[in-house]
Design a protein around this motif. Sequence first.
Motif, PDB file in Angstrom:
ATOM      1  N   LEU A  18      -4.405  47.190  76.062  1.00  0.00           N
ATOM      2  CA  LEU A  18      -3.707  46.195  76.873  1.00  0.00           C
ATOM      3  C   LEU A  18      -2.909  46.882  77.980  1.00  0.00           C
ATOM      4  N   LEU A  19      -2.205  47.957  77.626  1.00  0.00           N
ATOM      5  CA  LEU A  19      -1.422  48.693  78.615  1.00  0.00           C
ATOM      6  C   LEU A  19      -2.334  49.291  79.687  1.00  0.00           C
ATOM      7  N   CYS A  20      -3.495  49.801  79.295  1.00  0.00           N
ATOM      8  CA  CYS A  20      -4.456  50.309  80.286  1.00  0.00           C
ATOM      9  C   CYS A  20      -4.845  49.199  81.263  1.00  0.00           C
ATOM     10  N   ARG A  21      -5.105  48.018  80.723  1.00  0.00           N
ATOM     11  CA  ARG A  21      -5.480  46.881  81.586  1.00  0.00           C
ATOM     12  C   ARG A  21      -4.341  46.517  82.519  1.00  0.00           C
ATOM     13  N   TRP A  22      -3.117  46.461  81.986  1.00  0.00           N
ATOM     14  CA  TRP A  22      -1.970  46.116  82.827  1.00  0.00           C
ATOM     15  C   TRP A  22      -1.769  47.139  83.941  1.00  0.00           C
ATOM     16  N   LEU A  23      -1.854  48.422  83.609  1.00  0.00           N
ATOM     17  CA  LEU A  23      -1.637  49.464  84.614  1.00  0.00           C
ATOM     18  C   LEU A  23      -2.710  49.448  85.700  1.00  0.00           C
ATOM     19  N   ALA A  24      -3.889  48.929  85.375  1.00  0.00           N
ATOM     20  CA  ALA A  24      -4.965  48.820  86.355  1.00  0.00           C
ATOM     21  C   ALA A  24      -4.885  47.541  87.182  1.00  0.00           C
ATOM     22  N   GLU A  25      -4.078  46.586  86.748  1.00  0.00           N
ATOM     23  CA  GLU A  25      -3.932  45.313  87.465  1.00  0.00           C
ATOM     24  C   GLU A  25      -3.364  45.624  88.856  1.00  0.00           C
ATOM     25  N   PRO A  26      -3.935  45.078  89.926  1.00  0.00           N
ATOM     26  CA  PRO A  26      -3.577  45.504  91.281  1.00  0.00           C
ATOM     27  C   PRO A  26      -2.082  45.490  91.619  1.00  0.00           C
ATOM     28  N   LEU A  27      -1.344  44.455  91.274  1.00  0.00           N
ATOM     29  CA  LEU A  27       0.069  44.441  91.644  1.00  0.00           C
ATOM     30  C   LEU A  27       0.869  45.483  90.854  1.00  0.00           C
ATOM     31  N   VAL A  28       0.526  45.676  89.597  1.00  0.00           N
ATOM     32  CA  VAL A  28       1.193  46.720  88.805  1.00  0.00           C
ATOM     33  C   VAL A  28       0.826  48.087  89.381  1.00  0.00           C
ATOM     34  N   ALA A  29      -0.451  48.307  89.628  1.00  0.00           N
ATOM     35  CA  ALA A  29      -0.898  49.594  90.168  1.00  0.00           C
ATOM     36  C   ALA A  29      -0.226  49.899  91.503  1.00  0.00           C
ATOM     37  N   ARG A  30       0.036  48.868  92.292  1.00  0.00           N
ATOM     38  CA  ARG A  30       0.689  49.056  93.591  1.00  0.00           C
ATOM     39  C   ARG A  30       2.049  49.728  93.442  1.00  0.00           C
ATOM     40  N   TRP A  31       2.825  49.304  92.454  1.00  0.00           N
ATOM     41  CA  TRP A  31       4.194  49.808  92.333  1.00  0.00           C
ATOM     42  C   TRP A  31       4.333  50.921  91.296  1.00  0.00           C
ATOM     43  N   TRP A  32       3.499  50.937  90.275  1.00  0.00           N
ATOM     44  CA  TRP A  32       3.600  51.981  89.258  1.00  0.00           C
ATOM     45  C   TRP A  32       2.776  53.211  89.615  1.00  0.00           C
ATOM     46  N   ALA A  33       1.634  53.034  90.286  1.00  0.00           N
ATOM     47  CA  ALA A  33       0.767  54.154  90.676  1.00  0.00           C
ATOM     48  C   ALA A  33       0.529  55.091  89.488  1.00  0.00           C
ATOM     49  N   HIS A  34       0.163  54.520  88.353  1.00  0.00           N
ATOM     50  CA  HIS A  34      -0.018  55.269  87.111  1.00  0.00           C
ATOM     51  C   HIS A  34      -1.493  55.275  86.736  1.00  0.00           C
ATOM     52  N   ASP A  35      -1.993  56.393  86.325  1.00  0.00           N
ATOM     53  CA  ASP A  35      -3.366  56.493  85.842  1.00  0.00           C
ATOM     54  C   ASP A  35      -3.520  55.544  84.654  1.00  0.00           C
ATOM     55  N   SER A  36      -4.506  54.668  84.723  1.00  0.00           N
ATOM     56  CA  SER A  36      -4.685  53.662  83.665  1.00  0.00           C
ATOM     57  C   SER A  36      -5.743  54.056  82.644  1.00  0.00           C
ATOM     58  N   SER A  37      -6.203  55.287  82.689  1.00  0.00           N
ATOM     59  CA  SER A  37      -7.217  55.722  81.724  1.00  0.00           C
ATOM     60  C   SER A  37      -6.589  55.834  80.332  1.00  0.00           C
ATOM     61  N   PRO A  38      -7.403  55.660  79.293  1.00  0.00           N
ATOM     62  CA  PRO A  38      -6.878  55.808  77.929  1.00  0.00           C
ATOM     63  C   PRO A  38      -6.237  57.176  77.692  1.00  0.00           C
ATOM     64  N   GLU A  39      -6.802  58.215  78.277  1.00  0.00           N
ATOM     65  CA  GLU A  39      -6.255  59.562  78.096  1.00  0.00           C
ATOM     66  C   GLU A  39      -4.860  59.675  78.721  1.00  0.00           C
ATOM     67  N   ALA A  40      -4.692  59.118  79.902  1.00  0.00           N
ATOM     68  CA  ALA A  40      -3.387  59.171  80.572  1.00  0.00           C
ATOM     69  C   ALA A  40      -2.349  58.338  79.830  1.00  0.00           C
ATOM     70  N   VAL A  41      -2.755  57.175  79.340  1.00  0.00           N
ATOM     71  CA  VAL A  41      -1.813  56.329  78.602  1.00  0.00           C
ATOM     72  C   VAL A  41      -1.372  57.049  77.325  1.00  0.00           C
ATOM     73  N   GLU A  42      -2.294  57.664  76.625  1.00  0.00           N
ATOM     74  CA  GLU A  42      -1.927  58.438  75.426  1.00  0.00           C
ATOM     75  C   GLU A  42      -0.987  59.580  75.798  1.00  0.00           C
ATOM     76  N   ARG A  43      -1.326  60.322  76.848  1.00  0.00           N
ATOM     77  CA  ARG A  43      -0.522  61.470  77.273  1.00  0.00           C
ATOM     78  C   ARG A  43       0.904  61.058  77.659  1.00  0.00           C
ATOM     79  N   ASP A  44       1.024  59.947  78.377  1.00  0.00           N
ATOM     80  CA  ASP A  44       2.324  59.576  78.930  1.00  0.00           C
ATOM     81  C   ASP A  44       3.161  58.686  78.022  1.00  0.00           C
ATOM     82  N   PHE A  45       2.532  57.918  77.148  1.00  0.00           N
ATOM     83  CA  PHE A  45       3.285  57.002  76.293  1.00  0.00           C
ATOM     84  C   PHE A  45       3.289  57.442  74.829  1.00  0.00           C
TER      85      PHE A  45
END
Length: 184
Positions: A18-45
């Motif tokens: 779910l978090l990967c999907r949210w981080l890839a959502e265009p408005l979230v991605a615009r302001w968070w600029a966070h890699d939404s891959s499963p590997e990045a989410v695991e690494r960062d969260f």
Amino acid sequence: MALPTVELRPLTRADFPLLCRWLAEPLVARWWAHDSSPEAVERDFGPSLDGEDVTALLVGEVDGRPVGLVQLYPIGAHPEYVEELAPVCEVPPGALSIDYLVGEPDARGRGVGAGLIAAAVARGFADHPGASDVLVPVAAGNVASWRALQRAGATWYAAGEMAPDNPADPRDHVVHRFTRPALL
């Protein structure tokens, strides 16, 4: 108009898709600029979930439906953050900060962001009895975000230059402040 009630619960690894999907959502991605891959989410969260970082990761739910994420943390736990914030404004001892996103597009424009913020600030004060302030810097161009902060009860505190979350943005930031309510 009253804010929607947002319940907070701890983020789990089961929420990572779910978090990967949210981080890839265009408005979230615009302001968070966070890699939404499963590997990045695991690494960062993942480290916060494993107790290696003091950041509380909370999912905001409205009527049982997950709609957003909050990161809640003591500013002093991140010396580099204190160093960046200190030239912009005074950082009171024990101050907290939050990062937040409303990941579900259909939940925006209904006060959910302000409700999420208000719930996070209340949780922060409850979980950190020594904290008297929550400081939240936001890119000056992210007007919807700082309006949600104000609707949740924050006051404008300072403005200055900080590194933006999205490298495409200017360094201009507005810092909002919540102060612990006095006990009567």
